[in-house]
Design an enzyme around this catalytic site. Structure first.
Site, PDB file in Angstrom:
ATOM      1  N   ILE A   1      23.479 -29.224  27.270  1.00 28.43           N
ATOM      2  CA  ILE A   1      22.347 -29.177  26.341  1.00 28.43           C
ATOM      3  C   ILE A   1      22.892 -28.899  24.945  1.00 28.43           C
ATOM      4  CG2 ILE A   1      20.186 -28.010  25.739  1.00 28.43           C
ATOM      5  CD1 ILE A   1      19.822 -27.239  28.586  1.00 28.43           C
ATOM      6  N   ALA A   2      22.336 -29.576  23.967  1.00 27.34           N
ATOM      7  CA  ALA A   2      22.759 -29.367  22.586  1.00 27.34           C
ATOM      8  C   ALA A   2      22.219 -28.055  22.036  1.00 27.34           C
ATOM      9  CB  ALA A   2      22.270 -30.525  21.715  1.00 27.34           C
TER      10      ALA A   2
ATOM     11  N   SER B   1      28.240 -29.562  25.919  1.00 23.79           N
ATOM     12  CA  SER B   1      27.722 -30.723  25.202  1.00 23.79           C
ATOM     13  C   SER B   1      28.551 -31.008  23.958  1.00 23.79           C
ATOM     14  CB  SER B   1      26.266 -30.481  24.790  1.00 23.79           C
ATOM     15  OG  SER B   1      25.802 -31.516  23.935  1.00 23.79           O
TER      16      SER B   1
ATOM     17  N   TYR C   1      28.896 -37.658  23.831  1.00 22.67           N
ATOM     18  CA  TYR C   1      28.103 -38.672  23.157  1.00 22.67           C
ATOM     19  C   TYR C   1      29.115 -39.492  22.368  1.00 22.67           C
ATOM     20  CZ  TYR C   1      23.629 -36.274  24.000  1.00 22.67           C
ATOM     21  OH  TYR C   1      22.518 -35.709  24.568  1.00 22.67           O
TER      22      TYR C   1
ATOM     23  N   THR D   1      27.024 -39.348  28.781  1.00 24.46           N
ATOM     24  CA  THR D   1      25.575 -39.487  28.638  1.00 24.46           C
ATOM     25  C   THR D   1      25.294 -40.872  28.073  1.00 24.46           C
ATOM     26  OG1 THR D   1      25.119 -37.134  28.415  1.00 24.46           O
ATOM     27  CG2 THR D   1      23.525 -38.631  27.441  1.00 24.46           C
TER      28      THR D   1
ATOM     29  N   TYR E   1      21.888 -39.311  16.259  1.00 25.34           N
ATOM     30  CA  TYR E   1      22.037 -40.428  17.193  1.00 25.34           C
ATOM     31  C   TYR E   1      22.439 -41.705  16.454  1.00 25.34           C
ATOM     32  CZ  TYR E   1      20.194 -38.138  21.389  1.00 25.34           C
ATOM     33  OH  TYR E   1      20.014 -37.332  22.484  1.00 25.34           O
TER      34      TYR E   1
ATOM     35  N   LYS F   1      25.770 -40.124  33.285  1.00 31.85           N
ATOM     36  CA  LYS F   1      24.527 -39.347  33.255  1.00 31.85           C
ATOM     37  C   LYS F   1      23.387 -40.172  32.657  1.00 31.85           C
ATOM     38  CE  LYS F   1      22.674 -34.934  31.527  1.00 31.85           C
ATOM     39  NZ  LYS F   1      21.618 -35.434  30.632  1.00 31.85           N
TER      40      LYS F   1
ATOM     41  N   SER G   1      19.146 -38.411  36.165  1.00 35.07           N
ATOM     42  CA  SER G   1      18.503 -37.613  35.113  1.00 35.07           C
ATOM     43  C   SER G   1      17.655 -38.518  34.239  1.00 35.07           C
ATOM     44  CB  SER G   1      19.580 -36.943  34.247  1.00 35.07           C
ATOM     45  OG  SER G   1      19.040 -36.382  33.067  1.00 35.07           O
TER      46      SER G   1
ATOM     47  N   HIS H   1      16.933 -37.098  31.282  1.00 33.16           N
ATOM     48  CA  HIS H   1      17.192 -36.331  30.060  1.00 33.16           C
ATOM     49  C   HIS H   1      16.074 -35.320  29.808  1.00 33.16           C
ATOM     50  CE1 HIS H   1      20.186 -36.699  26.676  1.00 33.16           C
ATOM     51  NE2 HIS H   1      19.354 -35.816  26.142  1.00 33.16           N
TER      52      HIS H   1
ATOM     53  N   ARG I   1      13.095 -36.463  27.723  1.00 39.29           N
ATOM     54  CA  ARG I   1      13.216 -36.462  26.267  1.00 39.29           C
ATOM     55  C   ARG I   1      13.557 -37.837  25.690  1.00 39.29           C
ATOM     56  NH1 ARG I   1      14.027 -31.196  24.412  1.00 39.29           N
ATOM     57  NH2 ARG I   1      15.686 -31.608  22.911  1.00 39.29           N
TER      58      ARG I   1
ATOM     59  N   ASP J   1      19.271 -33.725  37.752  1.00 39.87           N
ATOM     60  CA  ASP J   1      18.551 -32.807  36.868  1.00 39.87           C
ATOM     61  C   ASP J   1      17.230 -33.414  36.423  1.00 39.87           C
ATOM     62  OD1 ASP J   1      18.606 -34.182  34.321  1.00 39.87           O
ATOM     63  OD2 ASP J   1      20.553 -33.367  33.844  1.00 39.87           O
TER      64      ASP J   1
ATOM     65  N   ARG K   1      12.853 -26.153  38.660  1.00 39.56           N
ATOM     66  CA  ARG K   1      12.288 -24.874  38.245  1.00 39.56           C
ATOM     67  C   ARG K   1      12.232 -23.839  39.368  1.00 39.56           C
ATOM     68  NH1 ARG K   1      13.143 -27.337  34.378  1.00 39.56           N
ATOM     69  NH2 ARG K   1      11.878 -27.682  32.504  1.00 39.56           N
TER      70      ARG K   1
ATOM     71  N   ARG L   1      16.548 -26.204  30.656  1.00 35.99           N
ATOM     72  CA  ARG L   1      15.667 -25.365  29.843  1.00 35.99           C
ATOM     73  C   ARG L   1      15.516 -23.941  30.371  1.00 35.99           C
ATOM     74  NH1 ARG L   1      12.637 -30.367  29.850  1.00 35.99           N
ATOM     75  NH2 ARG L   1      12.347 -31.274  27.758  1.00 35.99           N
TER      76      ARG L   1
END
Length: 374
Positions: A94-95, A122, A146, A172, A215, A241, A263, A265, A268, A296, A300, A320
């Protein structure tokens, strides 16, 4: 947050936290994380339908309670790519953990290392390799890239990650452009600090830049050849990913991937994509145990971990919830979340008659004909 903000005041408290469930953590974190940063972490694409689909997908398959299975003190430990880990979950890449806490990725890394699992670093981290490594204190780490438009810059980043101790690379591939993240657009969100690992190919350090800017500086035209080149240059196992379609999984393996990462993402990226768990069974069937699968998006509860493993995943990656724990208590808060997942999974294992992780992978699931409204 916008360009007129002078300072970003992330939480700094370090303490263990009580975790009743990880859904509540989101609301608690919203009270301590600055508005723009919280919405960056919590937000998703569009009106967040796919984020809701990630959660609802878990209701499409249910767990059978099993009786008299001769189970006591279930063992959650497992192994992936030679790493023995305390439970079948790792930290997702995660960024910008610094949005959640002043210790940034170093705080998360310490929690992950103290718990006993794998940290995914990341490329968009707000901390340096050295700072994260100090937090890990020798713990295992994978590196998520990335890609830059310049292949030599990619090779340089991979070399640095390998020198830092990365034992796998995560490509990713689902983020060649940013998803249309309504919350960030409304907030005019920009990053309040730099991204030292990738600043070499950004038009600046990342401080004050929007996600679209960042991006836009990365590679859009990712091809199967990139998988081959990353694997060949790094000499490390490569996970691709962002897999949501069986054909993409098959392509990735044929082009040199050593693992598949299912995933969306965290909902997102592509809006109105399927709930990630709904895509897992068909992908696992196509992979057919040729390579390990990481899953992923939407994990939860312990039940979610169990369902993912029963549907073909080897481990899941947490995102998260760990950052919300970081926000509420620094590394100790993040550790509390990891500890919650292990305890919750142990309870699920006892109730489903699963002595170990291999038993979880062999569970039969009930197909729920009523879907989410059951």
């Amino acid at each position: 947050m916008n360009n007129n903000d002078i300072e970003y005041n992330a939480p700094s408290e370090i303490k263990y936290i009580d975790v009743v469930n990880t859904y509540d953590l989101e609301e608690e974190a919203s009270k301590v994380v600055p508005h723009g940063g919280f919405n960056y972490i919590a937000g998703a694409s569009g009106d967040e339908w796919t984020k809701r689909a990630n959660d609802r997908a878990w209701k499409h398959k249910l767990l059978y309670p099993r009786l008299a299975q001769d189970v006591e003190a279930p063992d959650t430990s497992t192994e992936i790519l030679g790493h023995k880990i305390k439970a079948p979950f790792i930290m997702a890449p995660i960024a910008a953990h610094g949005l959640a806490h002043t210790t940034k990725e170093a705080g998360t890394a310490r929690a992950v290392s103290e718990f006993g699992t794998i940290m995914s670093i990341s490329a968009y981290s707000g901390a340096t390799f050295e700072e994260i490594s100090e937090g890990l204190n020798g713990g295992p780490r994978w590196f998520q890239i990335y890609m830059a438009k310049d292949d030599q810059q990619n090779r340089d980043i991979l070399d640095e990650a390998k020198s830092d101790g990365a034992t796998a690379i995560i490509l990713t591939a689902d983020s060649t452009v940013s998803g249309n993240r309504d919350r960030d657009v409304k907030n005019k969100f920009v990053y309040p600090f730099g991204m030292p690992i990738v600043q070499r190919y950004l038009r600046g350090t990342a401080e004050g830049m929007s996600l679209n800017n960042i991006y836009g500086a990365s590679k859009q035209k990712i091809s199967p050849r990139d998988i081959e080149e990353i694997a060949g240059h790094s000499g490390l196992p490569v996970f691709v990913k962002g897999i949501q379609h069986p054909e993409d999984a098959d392509m990735a393996i044929k082009r040199g991937a050593s693992g598949i990462w299912v995933s969306n993402h965290g909902a997102r990226q592509l809006y109105e994509a399927p709930g990630s768990f709904d895509t897992l069974p068909a992908i696992a069937e196509r992979v057919n145990k040729r390579v390990p699968i990481v899953f992923d998006s939407g994990v939860r509860r312990g039940e979610h971990v169990a369902k993912a493993l029963a549907s073909g995943a080897d481990v899941v990656a947490l995102g998260r919830p760990v950052l919300f724990g970081l926000a509420l208590g620094g590394w100790q808060g993040a550790y509390s979340v990891l500890d919650y997942f292990q305890k919750d999974l142990t309870r699920v294992m006892q109730l489903t008659g699963s002595q170990n992780v291999e038993d979880l992978k062999g569970l039969d699931l009930f197909d729920n004909p009523y879907g989410y409204e059951y």
